[in-house]
Design a protein around this motif. Structure first.
Motif, PDB file in Angstrom:
ATOM      1  N   ILE A 230      67.079 -48.810 -10.056  1.00 42.41           N
ATOM      2  CA  ILE A 230      67.619 -49.933 -10.828  1.00 42.41           C
ATOM      3  C   ILE A 230      69.023 -50.199 -10.303  1.00 42.41           C
ATOM      4  O   ILE A 230      69.944 -49.406 -10.532  1.00 42.41           O
ATOM      5  CB  ILE A 230      67.650 -49.619 -12.337  1.00 42.41           C
ATOM      6  N   ASN A 232      72.337 -52.788  -9.846  1.00 41.43           N
ATOM      7  CA  ASN A 232      73.008 -53.961 -10.423  1.00 41.43           C
ATOM      8  C   ASN A 232      74.223 -54.400  -9.611  1.00 41.43           C
ATOM      9  O   ASN A 232      75.029 -55.191 -10.089  1.00 41.43           O
ATOM     10  CB  ASN A 232      73.403 -53.688 -11.879  1.00 41.43           C
ATOM     11  N   LEU A 266      69.176 -55.981 -10.980  1.00 44.17           N
ATOM     12  CA  LEU A 266      69.810 -56.577 -12.158  1.00 44.17           C
ATOM     13  C   LEU A 266      71.096 -57.318 -11.808  1.00 44.17           C
ATOM     14  O   LEU A 266      71.852 -57.682 -12.697  1.00 44.17           O
ATOM     15  CB  LEU A 266      70.122 -55.485 -13.194  1.00 44.17           C
ATOM     16  N   MET A 271      72.216 -55.609 -17.690  1.00 40.88           N
ATOM     17  CA  MET A 271      71.783 -55.021 -18.957  1.00 40.88           C
ATOM     18  C   MET A 271      72.723 -53.875 -19.290  1.00 40.88           C
ATOM     19  O   MET A 271      73.157 -53.143 -18.394  1.00 40.88           O
ATOM     20  CB  MET A 271      70.369 -54.433 -18.843  1.00 40.88           C
ATOM     21  N   LEU A 276      68.681 -51.486 -21.622  1.00 43.26           N
ATOM     22  CA  LEU A 276      67.846 -50.831 -20.619  1.00 43.26           C
ATOM     23  C   LEU A 276      66.935 -49.794 -21.269  1.00 43.26           C
ATOM     24  O   LEU A 276      65.754 -49.676 -20.921  1.00 43.26           O
ATOM     25  CB  LEU A 276      68.730 -50.169 -19.566  1.00 43.26           C
ATOM     26  N   CYS A 279      63.870 -51.308 -22.760  1.00 45.17           N
ATOM     27  CA  CYS A 279      62.886 -51.684 -21.737  1.00 45.17           C
ATOM     28  C   CYS A 279      62.156 -50.458 -21.192  1.00 45.17           C
ATOM     29  O   CYS A 279      60.925 -50.466 -21.034  1.00 45.17           O
ATOM     30  CB  CYS A 279      63.588 -52.423 -20.597  1.00 45.17           C
ATOM     31  N   PHE A 299      76.422 -50.462 -16.565  1.00 48.23           N
ATOM     32  CA  PHE A 299      75.505 -50.318 -17.699  1.00 48.23           C
ATOM     33  C   PHE A 299      76.252 -50.031 -18.997  1.00 48.23           C
ATOM     34  O   PHE A 299      75.621 -49.725 -20.011  1.00 48.23           O
ATOM     35  CB  PHE A 299      74.505 -49.187 -17.435  1.00 48.23           C
TER      36      PHE A 299
END
Length: 558
Positions: A230, A232, A266, A271, A276, A279, A299
């Motif tokens: 993940i 970002n 992301l 998020m 997160l 999800c 995050f």
């Protein structure tokens, strides 16, 4: 399609037993409150009885048949719940008062079953009557089930204890390794280094090693498993390019890791960790062995302070929950603070509060070596024996271990640069203290009639502990004095107010600050240190106690 329409599961006997236990022995209430709430009762009469019992207990009154009957009578509901006959029936039907935990567990589990069935009904209705496209319908189904599962979160006792032998028997085996000797399933790992040093390349290599079951850096075996990255920070094309380049350098073809690595970009769709977590809660446990969060600072939940230990402890508590619920190791990519890191202990490396390094199961850092292009890897590991630090060299796009270099030879800060940086840091700290003193005195100036010490601290944006030294200094120099504060329609109360000397000190400090800023804008960078002190000395009004400025600098004399 037949909907679920039979009688919901429940046990009137268990619900009666819970109420009877409360009436016979009110000492069981603390345990029961932690287990079940009124909403868990299926029978309306018994739900009302239990709810009334809790109200009586909350007021600190004794709970028994008489107090319950009086309370219900006062509300005009005694006959509504069945009157004295129903209470007698409940008391006589109790099998054994000592089994209250068993009865409560039955009530709670049956309530959970009813909630699941209700959620299933909603899903069936959505599937039958919704005209939305399949992806939207699936999203609604997931949301319904997630909401139902969250509503069931009622623990038996948040502080339930376990006998040591039982505890050891139930936890006799450590979780399997994801990366042998370093991190296990269900653990959290920080990966820290300075920005642009190359940690993301190293973590991508780790991810591919886990995906393919290879040795990371030729030293640490990875247990093959699925990986979720993940990211970002990087744009999608840049991230894709990096993955391909690392894989090619590792002699991996796309077929080698196809179906083993999932990506969620992301960037531009940030998020926070709570979002997160919601999800990720939809993912079945065991789907992934490794989850990479790059970069962790993006995050942060709203209002959270990177430098607050309590905020970061809460963040890592949430990470622990995610790691446990998914059965995966979570690697957080973290930037180190600015400046040279060689003199710091390993757990002090990393931007933000110290709780970040203490909360993680593994805190791994990458620091520059004195040899250009090399770095030292070191890790503090909770569940495994210590790993000796070693040196790596970056040969784009891979890191490789270099046994010829000494891991103790970290890149040091030159003495001239270190002195210069220390001077600048001290000057910035002193300037901040002057600004803070001005801010406090300005609050006193605004509230000329005075106020309490705690109120002044709050209006100045300080905690009581942080404000304390300023208060002591101001009292010593007679910048403030005790007074009686009188506000409209309130009794007088003791406080403190600014004096004429304090107003004069405020004027002088403002002049000092303005002179410093003007001189800083005109001087060259190399002249700041000497000019800073010279400007302060020349601009201070000699009628004001010089110790005010000395206090701001942490010095006794100029």
């Amino acid at each position: 399609m037949n909907e679920i329409d039979d009688i919901p599961p429940h046990s009137i006997e268990a619900e009666k037993a819970v109420v009877a236990c409360c009436l016979l022995d009110s000492t069981v209430l603390p345990d029961l409150v932690d287990t079940i709430q009124p909403r868990h009762f299926y029978n309306d009469q018994l739900r009302l009885l239990y709810q009334t019992i809790l109200k009586i207990a909350d007021r600190g009154n004794a709970v028994d048949e008489l107090t319950l009957a009086d309370e219900l009578n006062s509300q005009g509901m005694f006959e509504q719940v069945g009157g004295a006959a129903f209470l007698i029936e409940i008391m006589e039907a109790l099998p054994h008062a000592g089994h209250f935990r068993t009865y409560a567990k039955t009530v709670r589990e049956l309530a959970a079953t009813r909630d699941v069935r209700n959620a299933a009904k909603q899903v069936l209705r959505q599937l039958r009557y919704s005209s939305a496209d399949p992806s939207e319908m699936w999203g609604r189904v997931i949301d319904t089930v997630t909401t139902a599962s969250e509503s069931l979160a009622v623990s038996a006792n948040p502080f339930a204890v376990t006998d040591v032998t039982t505890f050891c028997d139930e936890n006799s085996e450590l979780s399997p390794y994801v990366l042998t000797g370093i991190v296990r399933l269900g653990e959290t790992m920080n990966f820290v280094s300075a920005s642009k040093l190359g940690k993301s390349w190293l973590v991508l290599c780790l991810a591919l090693c886990v995906a393919c079951g290879l040795k990371w850096l030729g030293r640490f075996w990875a247990c093959k498993g699925r990986v979720l990255i993940i990211d970002n920070e990087l744009s999608k094309p840049v991230l894709a390019s990096r993955i391909r380049r690392v894989a090619e350098a590792m002699n991996l073809s796309p077929e080698d890791y196809a179906g083993q690595v999932d990506i969620k970009s992301l960037r531009g769709e940030l998020m926070n960790l709570d979002e997160l977590s919601r999800c990720l809660s939809r993912i079945p446990k065991g789907t992934y062995s490794l989850i990479v969060l790059d970069a962790f600072y993006r995050f942060a939940n709203p209002g959270m302070d990177e430098n607050s230990n309590s905020d970061q402890t809460a963040m890592y508590n949430r990470l622990d929950q995610i790691a446990s619920s998914l059965g995966a190791a979570i690697v957080c990519v973290i930037h180190s603070s600015k400046g040279n890191q060689s003199a710091k202990a390993i757990t002090d490396v990393g931007s933000g509060a110290g709780a970040m390094s203490r909360a993680a199961d593994v805190h791994a850092v990458l620091r520059p070596h004195e040899v250009e292009g090399a770095a030292v890897f070191e890790a503090a590991i909770r569940s495994s024996p210590p790993v000796d630090k070693f040196v790596m060299k970056f040969e784009y796009p891979l890191w490789t271990i270099d046994e010829s270099l000494d891991p103790n030879d970290l890149k040091r800060e030159g003495p001239r640069r270190a002195t210069k940086n220390n001077d600048e840091a001290n000057e910035a700290k002193r300037l901040k203290e002057i600004e803070q003193q001005i801010k406090i005195l300005e609050v006193y100036e605004t509230y000329r009639d005075g106020d309490t010490k705690s109120q002044i601290a709050g209006l100045s944006g300080l905690s009581g502990a942080a404000y304390g030294p300023f208060h002591t200094s101001f009292m010593r120099q007679a910048f403030i004095k005790p007074c009686e504060v009188q506000k409209s329609r309130k009794q007088p109360y003791p406080g403190f107010k600014i004096t004429d000397a304090g107003l004069e000190a405020l004027r002088s400090l403002r002049q000092t600050l303005e002179s410093i800023r003007l001189s800083e804008s005109d001087m060259s960078h190399s002249d700041k240190s000497s000019s800073f002190r010279r400007t302060v000395c020349l601009s201070v009004d000699r009628t004001v106690d010089p110790s005010l400025i000395a206090d701001a600098f942490g010095e006794t004399t100029f």
